[in-house]
Design an enzyme around this catalytic site. Structure first.
Site, PDB file in Angstrom:
ATOM      1  N   GLY A   1       2.011  50.042  94.506  1.00 31.25           N
ATOM      2  CA  GLY A   1       1.610  51.433  94.352  1.00 31.25           C
ATOM      3  C   GLY A   1       0.488  51.566  93.343  1.00 31.25           C
TER       4      GLY A   1
ATOM      5  CG  ASP B   1       4.212  64.957  86.858  1.00 29.84           C
ATOM      6  OD1 ASP B   1       3.915  65.927  87.579  1.00 29.84           O
ATOM      7  OD2 ASP B   1       3.717  63.823  87.011  1.00 29.84           O
TER       8      ASP B   1
ATOM      9  CE1 TYR C   1      -0.081  55.173  81.411  1.00 28.47           C
ATOM     10  CE2 TYR C   1       0.678  53.419  82.861  1.00 28.47           C
ATOM     11  CZ  TYR C   1       0.533  53.949  81.591  1.00 28.47           C
ATOM     12  OH  TYR C   1       0.991  53.241  80.509  1.00 28.47           O
TER      13      TYR C   1
END
Length: 946
Positions: free
Chosen positions: A636, A753, A640
């Protein structure tokens, strides 16, 4: 200079030991994970090159693992999620490992080249994942004799190459899936399939008329022993390739369709133990019928069907309890192959006459509970006649043999060879060739047979000879086979035990066992025609095999060890010296450059992070665990950085989140985040394993969560389909995790988040909240709000927070409300410029069923056919969570309790997961404050591997 010398020494040692290094790293890592997931691993899986070193049960091609064949190896454990790394795998055969099980991971659907999947008689349970439909090359699928539950995945309809489908002897429920012509696949699309074996489950509903069509090439359709209702569809007559049809032991009603007579190739027809009505069908055109059972139905009263006497191939006719009347025609008994006639529980009358030329094979005539007034005067041959509870059997007086209670004797076997008296060791068996050995044992379960005389040893001898011939032609180390104890069970399956004896030794090695078990598991052995479709259930054998291989390898090991031990010892000593010196210098440099190297977790100074359970990894270690952060291990990516799959030397999986240089935090902030994550532990939160701050890099190491994100599941990408109850359970789990952060973490934490991609699903589809990269701690002076720059994800952002820059716990509540609406609709927060909150509010009408939201509901929920109890209250709660003003929203603790109430309305105990039934939500939250990781979560900021 020292480093160069170390490399030269390593190269020399590598050449001395001839390390092949052929296997691709991702395949080797996957096999290591299998090793860590399986206990009692008795195979020879040693070394670092499975392909080059011939690991037992592992086959390779061009350095890639293509087959894993390990039946009857007494494996204990589960099938790990990262089996998906074996991307070239073509065969996975793990049958007869009775302690191997758990949930079948959805990631199995990523084995796109898999052609052969056999997991017979293991201990798998739970749903068969929808992702099974991704295996488009699959031609053999055998999951029988497990504990699978839920519905048959409709996605199996995509397996256009499938030849063999066996899901029998499970706990599958729901209807038989068929396609709807547009979006939903079904079994009717399997035009190349020869076998539908779905018996002995809990399937319900009607047999869909779409299931059968003239393009199909089915030979065996086994739907027996389910809960199927309705009529037999007329379309069954279109599949003229059929040879065996079992619809018995269901709740079928109505008349047998007339066009069933089109099935002119059928040999075995079982319709018994239903509620069929109407006339008994005329089957005279089905000239190959050998075994017919229509017992225990509600057919119209009628005379005995004369057409039965025209079926010259018939061996068995059973019509118990079918409202037959009048005399039995003598012509019936002259059928040349007839063995068994069962006509119990009818109204048959008159004298029973077998005639002068009845079949020489006739062994049983059972006519109990009729009105027979006269028995045959003379009966020659080995015929058992049963006439109890007929007028011919008086209640008093001399009892004839046919008036006595009858207990069938089925303990027959192939005639034994006479051997001289031999005493075998414990566990050994005397073979037909008069030698003591440890045989491989198992049971054949024949699901349909064309004979019924179990006393006829010729049938068993045919089976024995067929087995021996097959083993010889496949060059397996088999001396002989013993076939014994044929018994017919309550489901009309013929069970036969076999013992297979080794050649040249007193036991098989593991290679021999896997070869034999594979041959029987995967239908390579073709039983004689009269036996029909079968399943083989093998016993464990590994203990005997291990003892043989130990004895073989011990002498070889002594010789090899003596030859190379001395030469390697000196080299290893030199190597150890170089390595220790080099590591000491490297460690000193690391301590000098690493600001975290001096952290002392036993001290309590304010500048020292208080770590609970998390550990420090060096960058070199993480490179090793991820094969130098190879592209193959990337699972993934996000703003970030990237997430990589890593495998510890123990085989444990983890997920490593590596920050981009431009997105790295300062040292104090990174230290604070690690400290926060290391002490926040709850069953509905992902767990931090460790971290790395080395050579200017920032990395977080999480445990691995196998079933990906909630978003992937709602979109259908993961292959998992969620019914209404499961969605409620996921909502409750996520809410509990967030409530723990707000109300029980000390100090409280705002996640900031919350979104469906940050809610992960573990192997039991339980929710875990992930990714605390944006989280904020509420200090003592910040109990109402935190003034901070707005961060989060568009679509989930709290408008109050966005307007005022003041972050509160109610900001997480708003985001969770959006997630709740995703769970109900399956939609993303923003699709084609439309906001989910507005899209739900606009059509909503509380005076109508389901608030008039039928058009916006996720179709997957509706397809399950389960009543959506509590959905209106769930929507009400979600809309309260997304009120514009934070003051009007509930707390997360209140959200938890309301979802618990909704689950009770839906008939589910919301505390079923608790250790004790009296444990409250608050008790559970406090209990999970203690660090106790159970699964393998990873940072939910990135997509789950597919």
């Amino acid at each position: 200079m020292i480093h160069r010398s170390l490399v030269l020494v390593l190269l020399a040692l590598n050449q001395l030991l001839h390390v092949a290094g052929e296997t691709e790293p991702q395949d080797y890592n996957a096999l290591l994970s299998l090793m860590s997931s399986w206990e009692n691993l008795s195979m020879n899986w040693e070394g670092q090159d499975p392909c080059g070193e011939n690991w037992q049960g592992v086959w390779c091609s061009d350095s890639r693992v293509t087959k894993i064949i390990l039946p009857s190896m007494n494996l204990v454990g589960t099938l790990p999620d990262n089996i998906q790394q074996l991307s070239e795998l073509q065969s996975l055969v793990l049958s007869y490992n009775k302690n191997l099980g758990g949930l079948l991971p959805p990631s199995i659907g990523n084995l796109k080249k898999l052609e052969n999947l056999a997991l017979i008689d293991c201990n798998f349970y739970g749903p068969i994942p929808d992702s099974i439909g991704n295996l488009r090359q699959l031609n053999f699928l055998a999951l029988n004799s497990n504990k699978f539950s839920g519905s048959i995945p409709s996605s199996i309809g995509y397996l256009s190459n499938l030849r063999w489908l066996d899901l029998s002897e499970n706990q599958l429920e729901g209807s038989i899936p068929v396609s709807n012509g547009t979006t939903t696949p079904g079994l009717d699309m399997l035009f190349g399939a020869k076998h539908f074996h779905l018996g002995n489950n809990k399937l319900q509903g009607r047999i869909p008329s779409q299931l059968f069509n003239s393009n199909m090439t089915l030979q065996h359709v086994l739907l027996d022993s389910n809960k199927l209702t309705g009529e037999i569809p007329e379309t069954i007559g279109l599949v003229q390739t059929l040879e065996v049809l079992r619809l018995d032991r269901n709740i079928l009603t109505g008349a047998v369709p007339v066009n069933i007579t089109n099935l002119v190739n059928v040999t075995d027809l079982l319709l018994s133990n239903n509620k069929l009505s109407g006339p008994i069908p005329n089957l005279s055109s089905m000239k190959f019928l050998t075994y017919v059972d229509m017992s225990n139905n509600s057919f119209d009263s009628s005379a005995f069907p004369a057409w039965i006497s025209s079926l010259l191939s018939l061996t068995t006719i059973s019509m118990e309890g079918t409202q037959l009347q009048g005399p039995v025609p003598v012509s019936l008994f002259s059928l040349p192959n007839l063995e068994t006639v069962v006509l119990r529980e009818n109204q048959l009358t008159g004298a029973l006459n077998l005639g002068a030329s009845y079949s020489s094979r006739l062994t049983l005539v059972d006519m109990q509970n009729n009105q027979i007034s006269e028995a045959p005067r003379v009966i020659e041959g080995n015929i058992t006649l049963i006439l109890t509870n007929n007028p011919v059997c008086p209640e008093t007086g001399e009892a004839k043999s046919y008036c006595l209670a009858h207990v069938p004797d089925t303990s027959y076997s192939v005639p034994p060879v006479i051997c001289k008296p031999i005493i075998c060791s414990s566990g050994q068996v005397l073979s037909p060739h008069c030698s003591c050995a440890y045989p491989y044992k198992g049971t054949f379960m024949f699901r349909s047979i064309s004979f019924s005389d179990l006393r006829n040893s010729n049938y068993l001898m045919d089976l024995q000879e067929g087995l021996i011939s097959t083993f010889e032609s496949n060059k397996l180390p088999v001396d002989t086979v013993s076939v014994n104890d044929p018994t017919m069970d309550s489901l009309a399956y013929l069970n036969v035990t076999i013992e297979i004896f080794p050649s040249g030794e007193d036991r098989f090695d593991r290679t021999g066992i896997t070869g034999i078990a594979f041959l029987l598991s995967n239908q390579i052995f073709k039983a004689p025609q009269m036996y029909g479709p079968y399943a083989f259930i093998g016993d464990d054998y590994v203990n005997y095999a291990v003892s043989l291989e130990k004895s073989k390898s011990s002498s070889r090991g002594i010789i090899i060890g003596a030859a190379v031990g001395g030469s390697i010892l000196l080299l290893c000593l030199v190597l150890a010296g170089f390595y220790a010196f080099h590591q000491k210098k490297r460690a000193n440099r690391a301590i000098g450059n690493n600001p975290f190297a001096q952290w002392d977790t036993n001290k309590t100074r304010g500048d020292v992070p208080q770590l609970k359970g998390a550990q420090w990894f060096s960058l070199e270690e993480l490179k090793k665990f991820t094969n130098n952060f190879s592209k193959l291990n990337e699972i993934g990516s996000g703003g970030y950085g990237k997430v990589y799959r890593g495998i510890l030397p123990t085989g444990k999986l983890m997920a490593i989140k590596r920050a981009h240089r431009e997105s790295m935090q300062g040292v104090p902030e990174f230290r604070t985040e690690i400290e926060l994550l290391s002490r926040v532990h709850h069953k509905n939160l992902v767990s931090l394993v460790g971290f790395c701050f080395d050579q200017g890099e920032q990395l977080l190491v999480y445990e691995f969560v196998p079933n990906g994100t909630l978003r992937d599941t709602l979109s259908g990408k993961s292959g998992v389909r969620l019914d209404w109850i499961k969605r409620l359970e996921i909502s409750l789990g996520a809410a509990r995790g967030i409530a723990y952060l707000h109300e029980y973490a000390s100090p409280p934490i705002i996640h900031r988040d919350i979104k469906s991609t940050n809610i992960l699903l573990d192997k039991h589809l339980k929710a875990k909240v992930a990714d605390f990269g944006l989280s904020k701690i509420m200090g003592d002076c910040e109990k109402s709000h935190v003034s901070t720059q707005v961060k989060g994800t568009v679509g989930y952002l709290d408008p109050d927070y966005y307007m005022t820059n003041q972050l509160t716990e109610k900001s997480d509540v708003y985001s969770f409300g959006v997630v709740m609406l995703e769970i109900v609709t399956g939609r993303r927060p923003i699709e084609q410029g439309k906001y989910i909150v507005k899209e739900v509010r606009m059509p909503m009408d509380k005076t109508k069923d389901l608030y008039n939201l039928h058009e916006i509901l996720d179709k997957t929920i509706v397809d399950f056919g389960i009543a959506l109890k509590g959905l209106e209250k769930f929507v009400d709660l979600a809309l309260r969570c997304v009120e514009d003003s934070g003051a009007e929203r509930p707390t997360m603790g209140e959200v938890v309790k309301e979802i618990e109430n909704i689950m009770q309305l839906a008939g589910v105990n919301p505390r079923a997961e608790s250790i004790a039934t009296s444990e409250t939500y608050e008790d559970a939250s406090m209990r999970y404050h203690i660090y106790n990781p159970e699964f393998f979560p990873y940072s939910g900021d990135f997509p789950h591997p597919r």
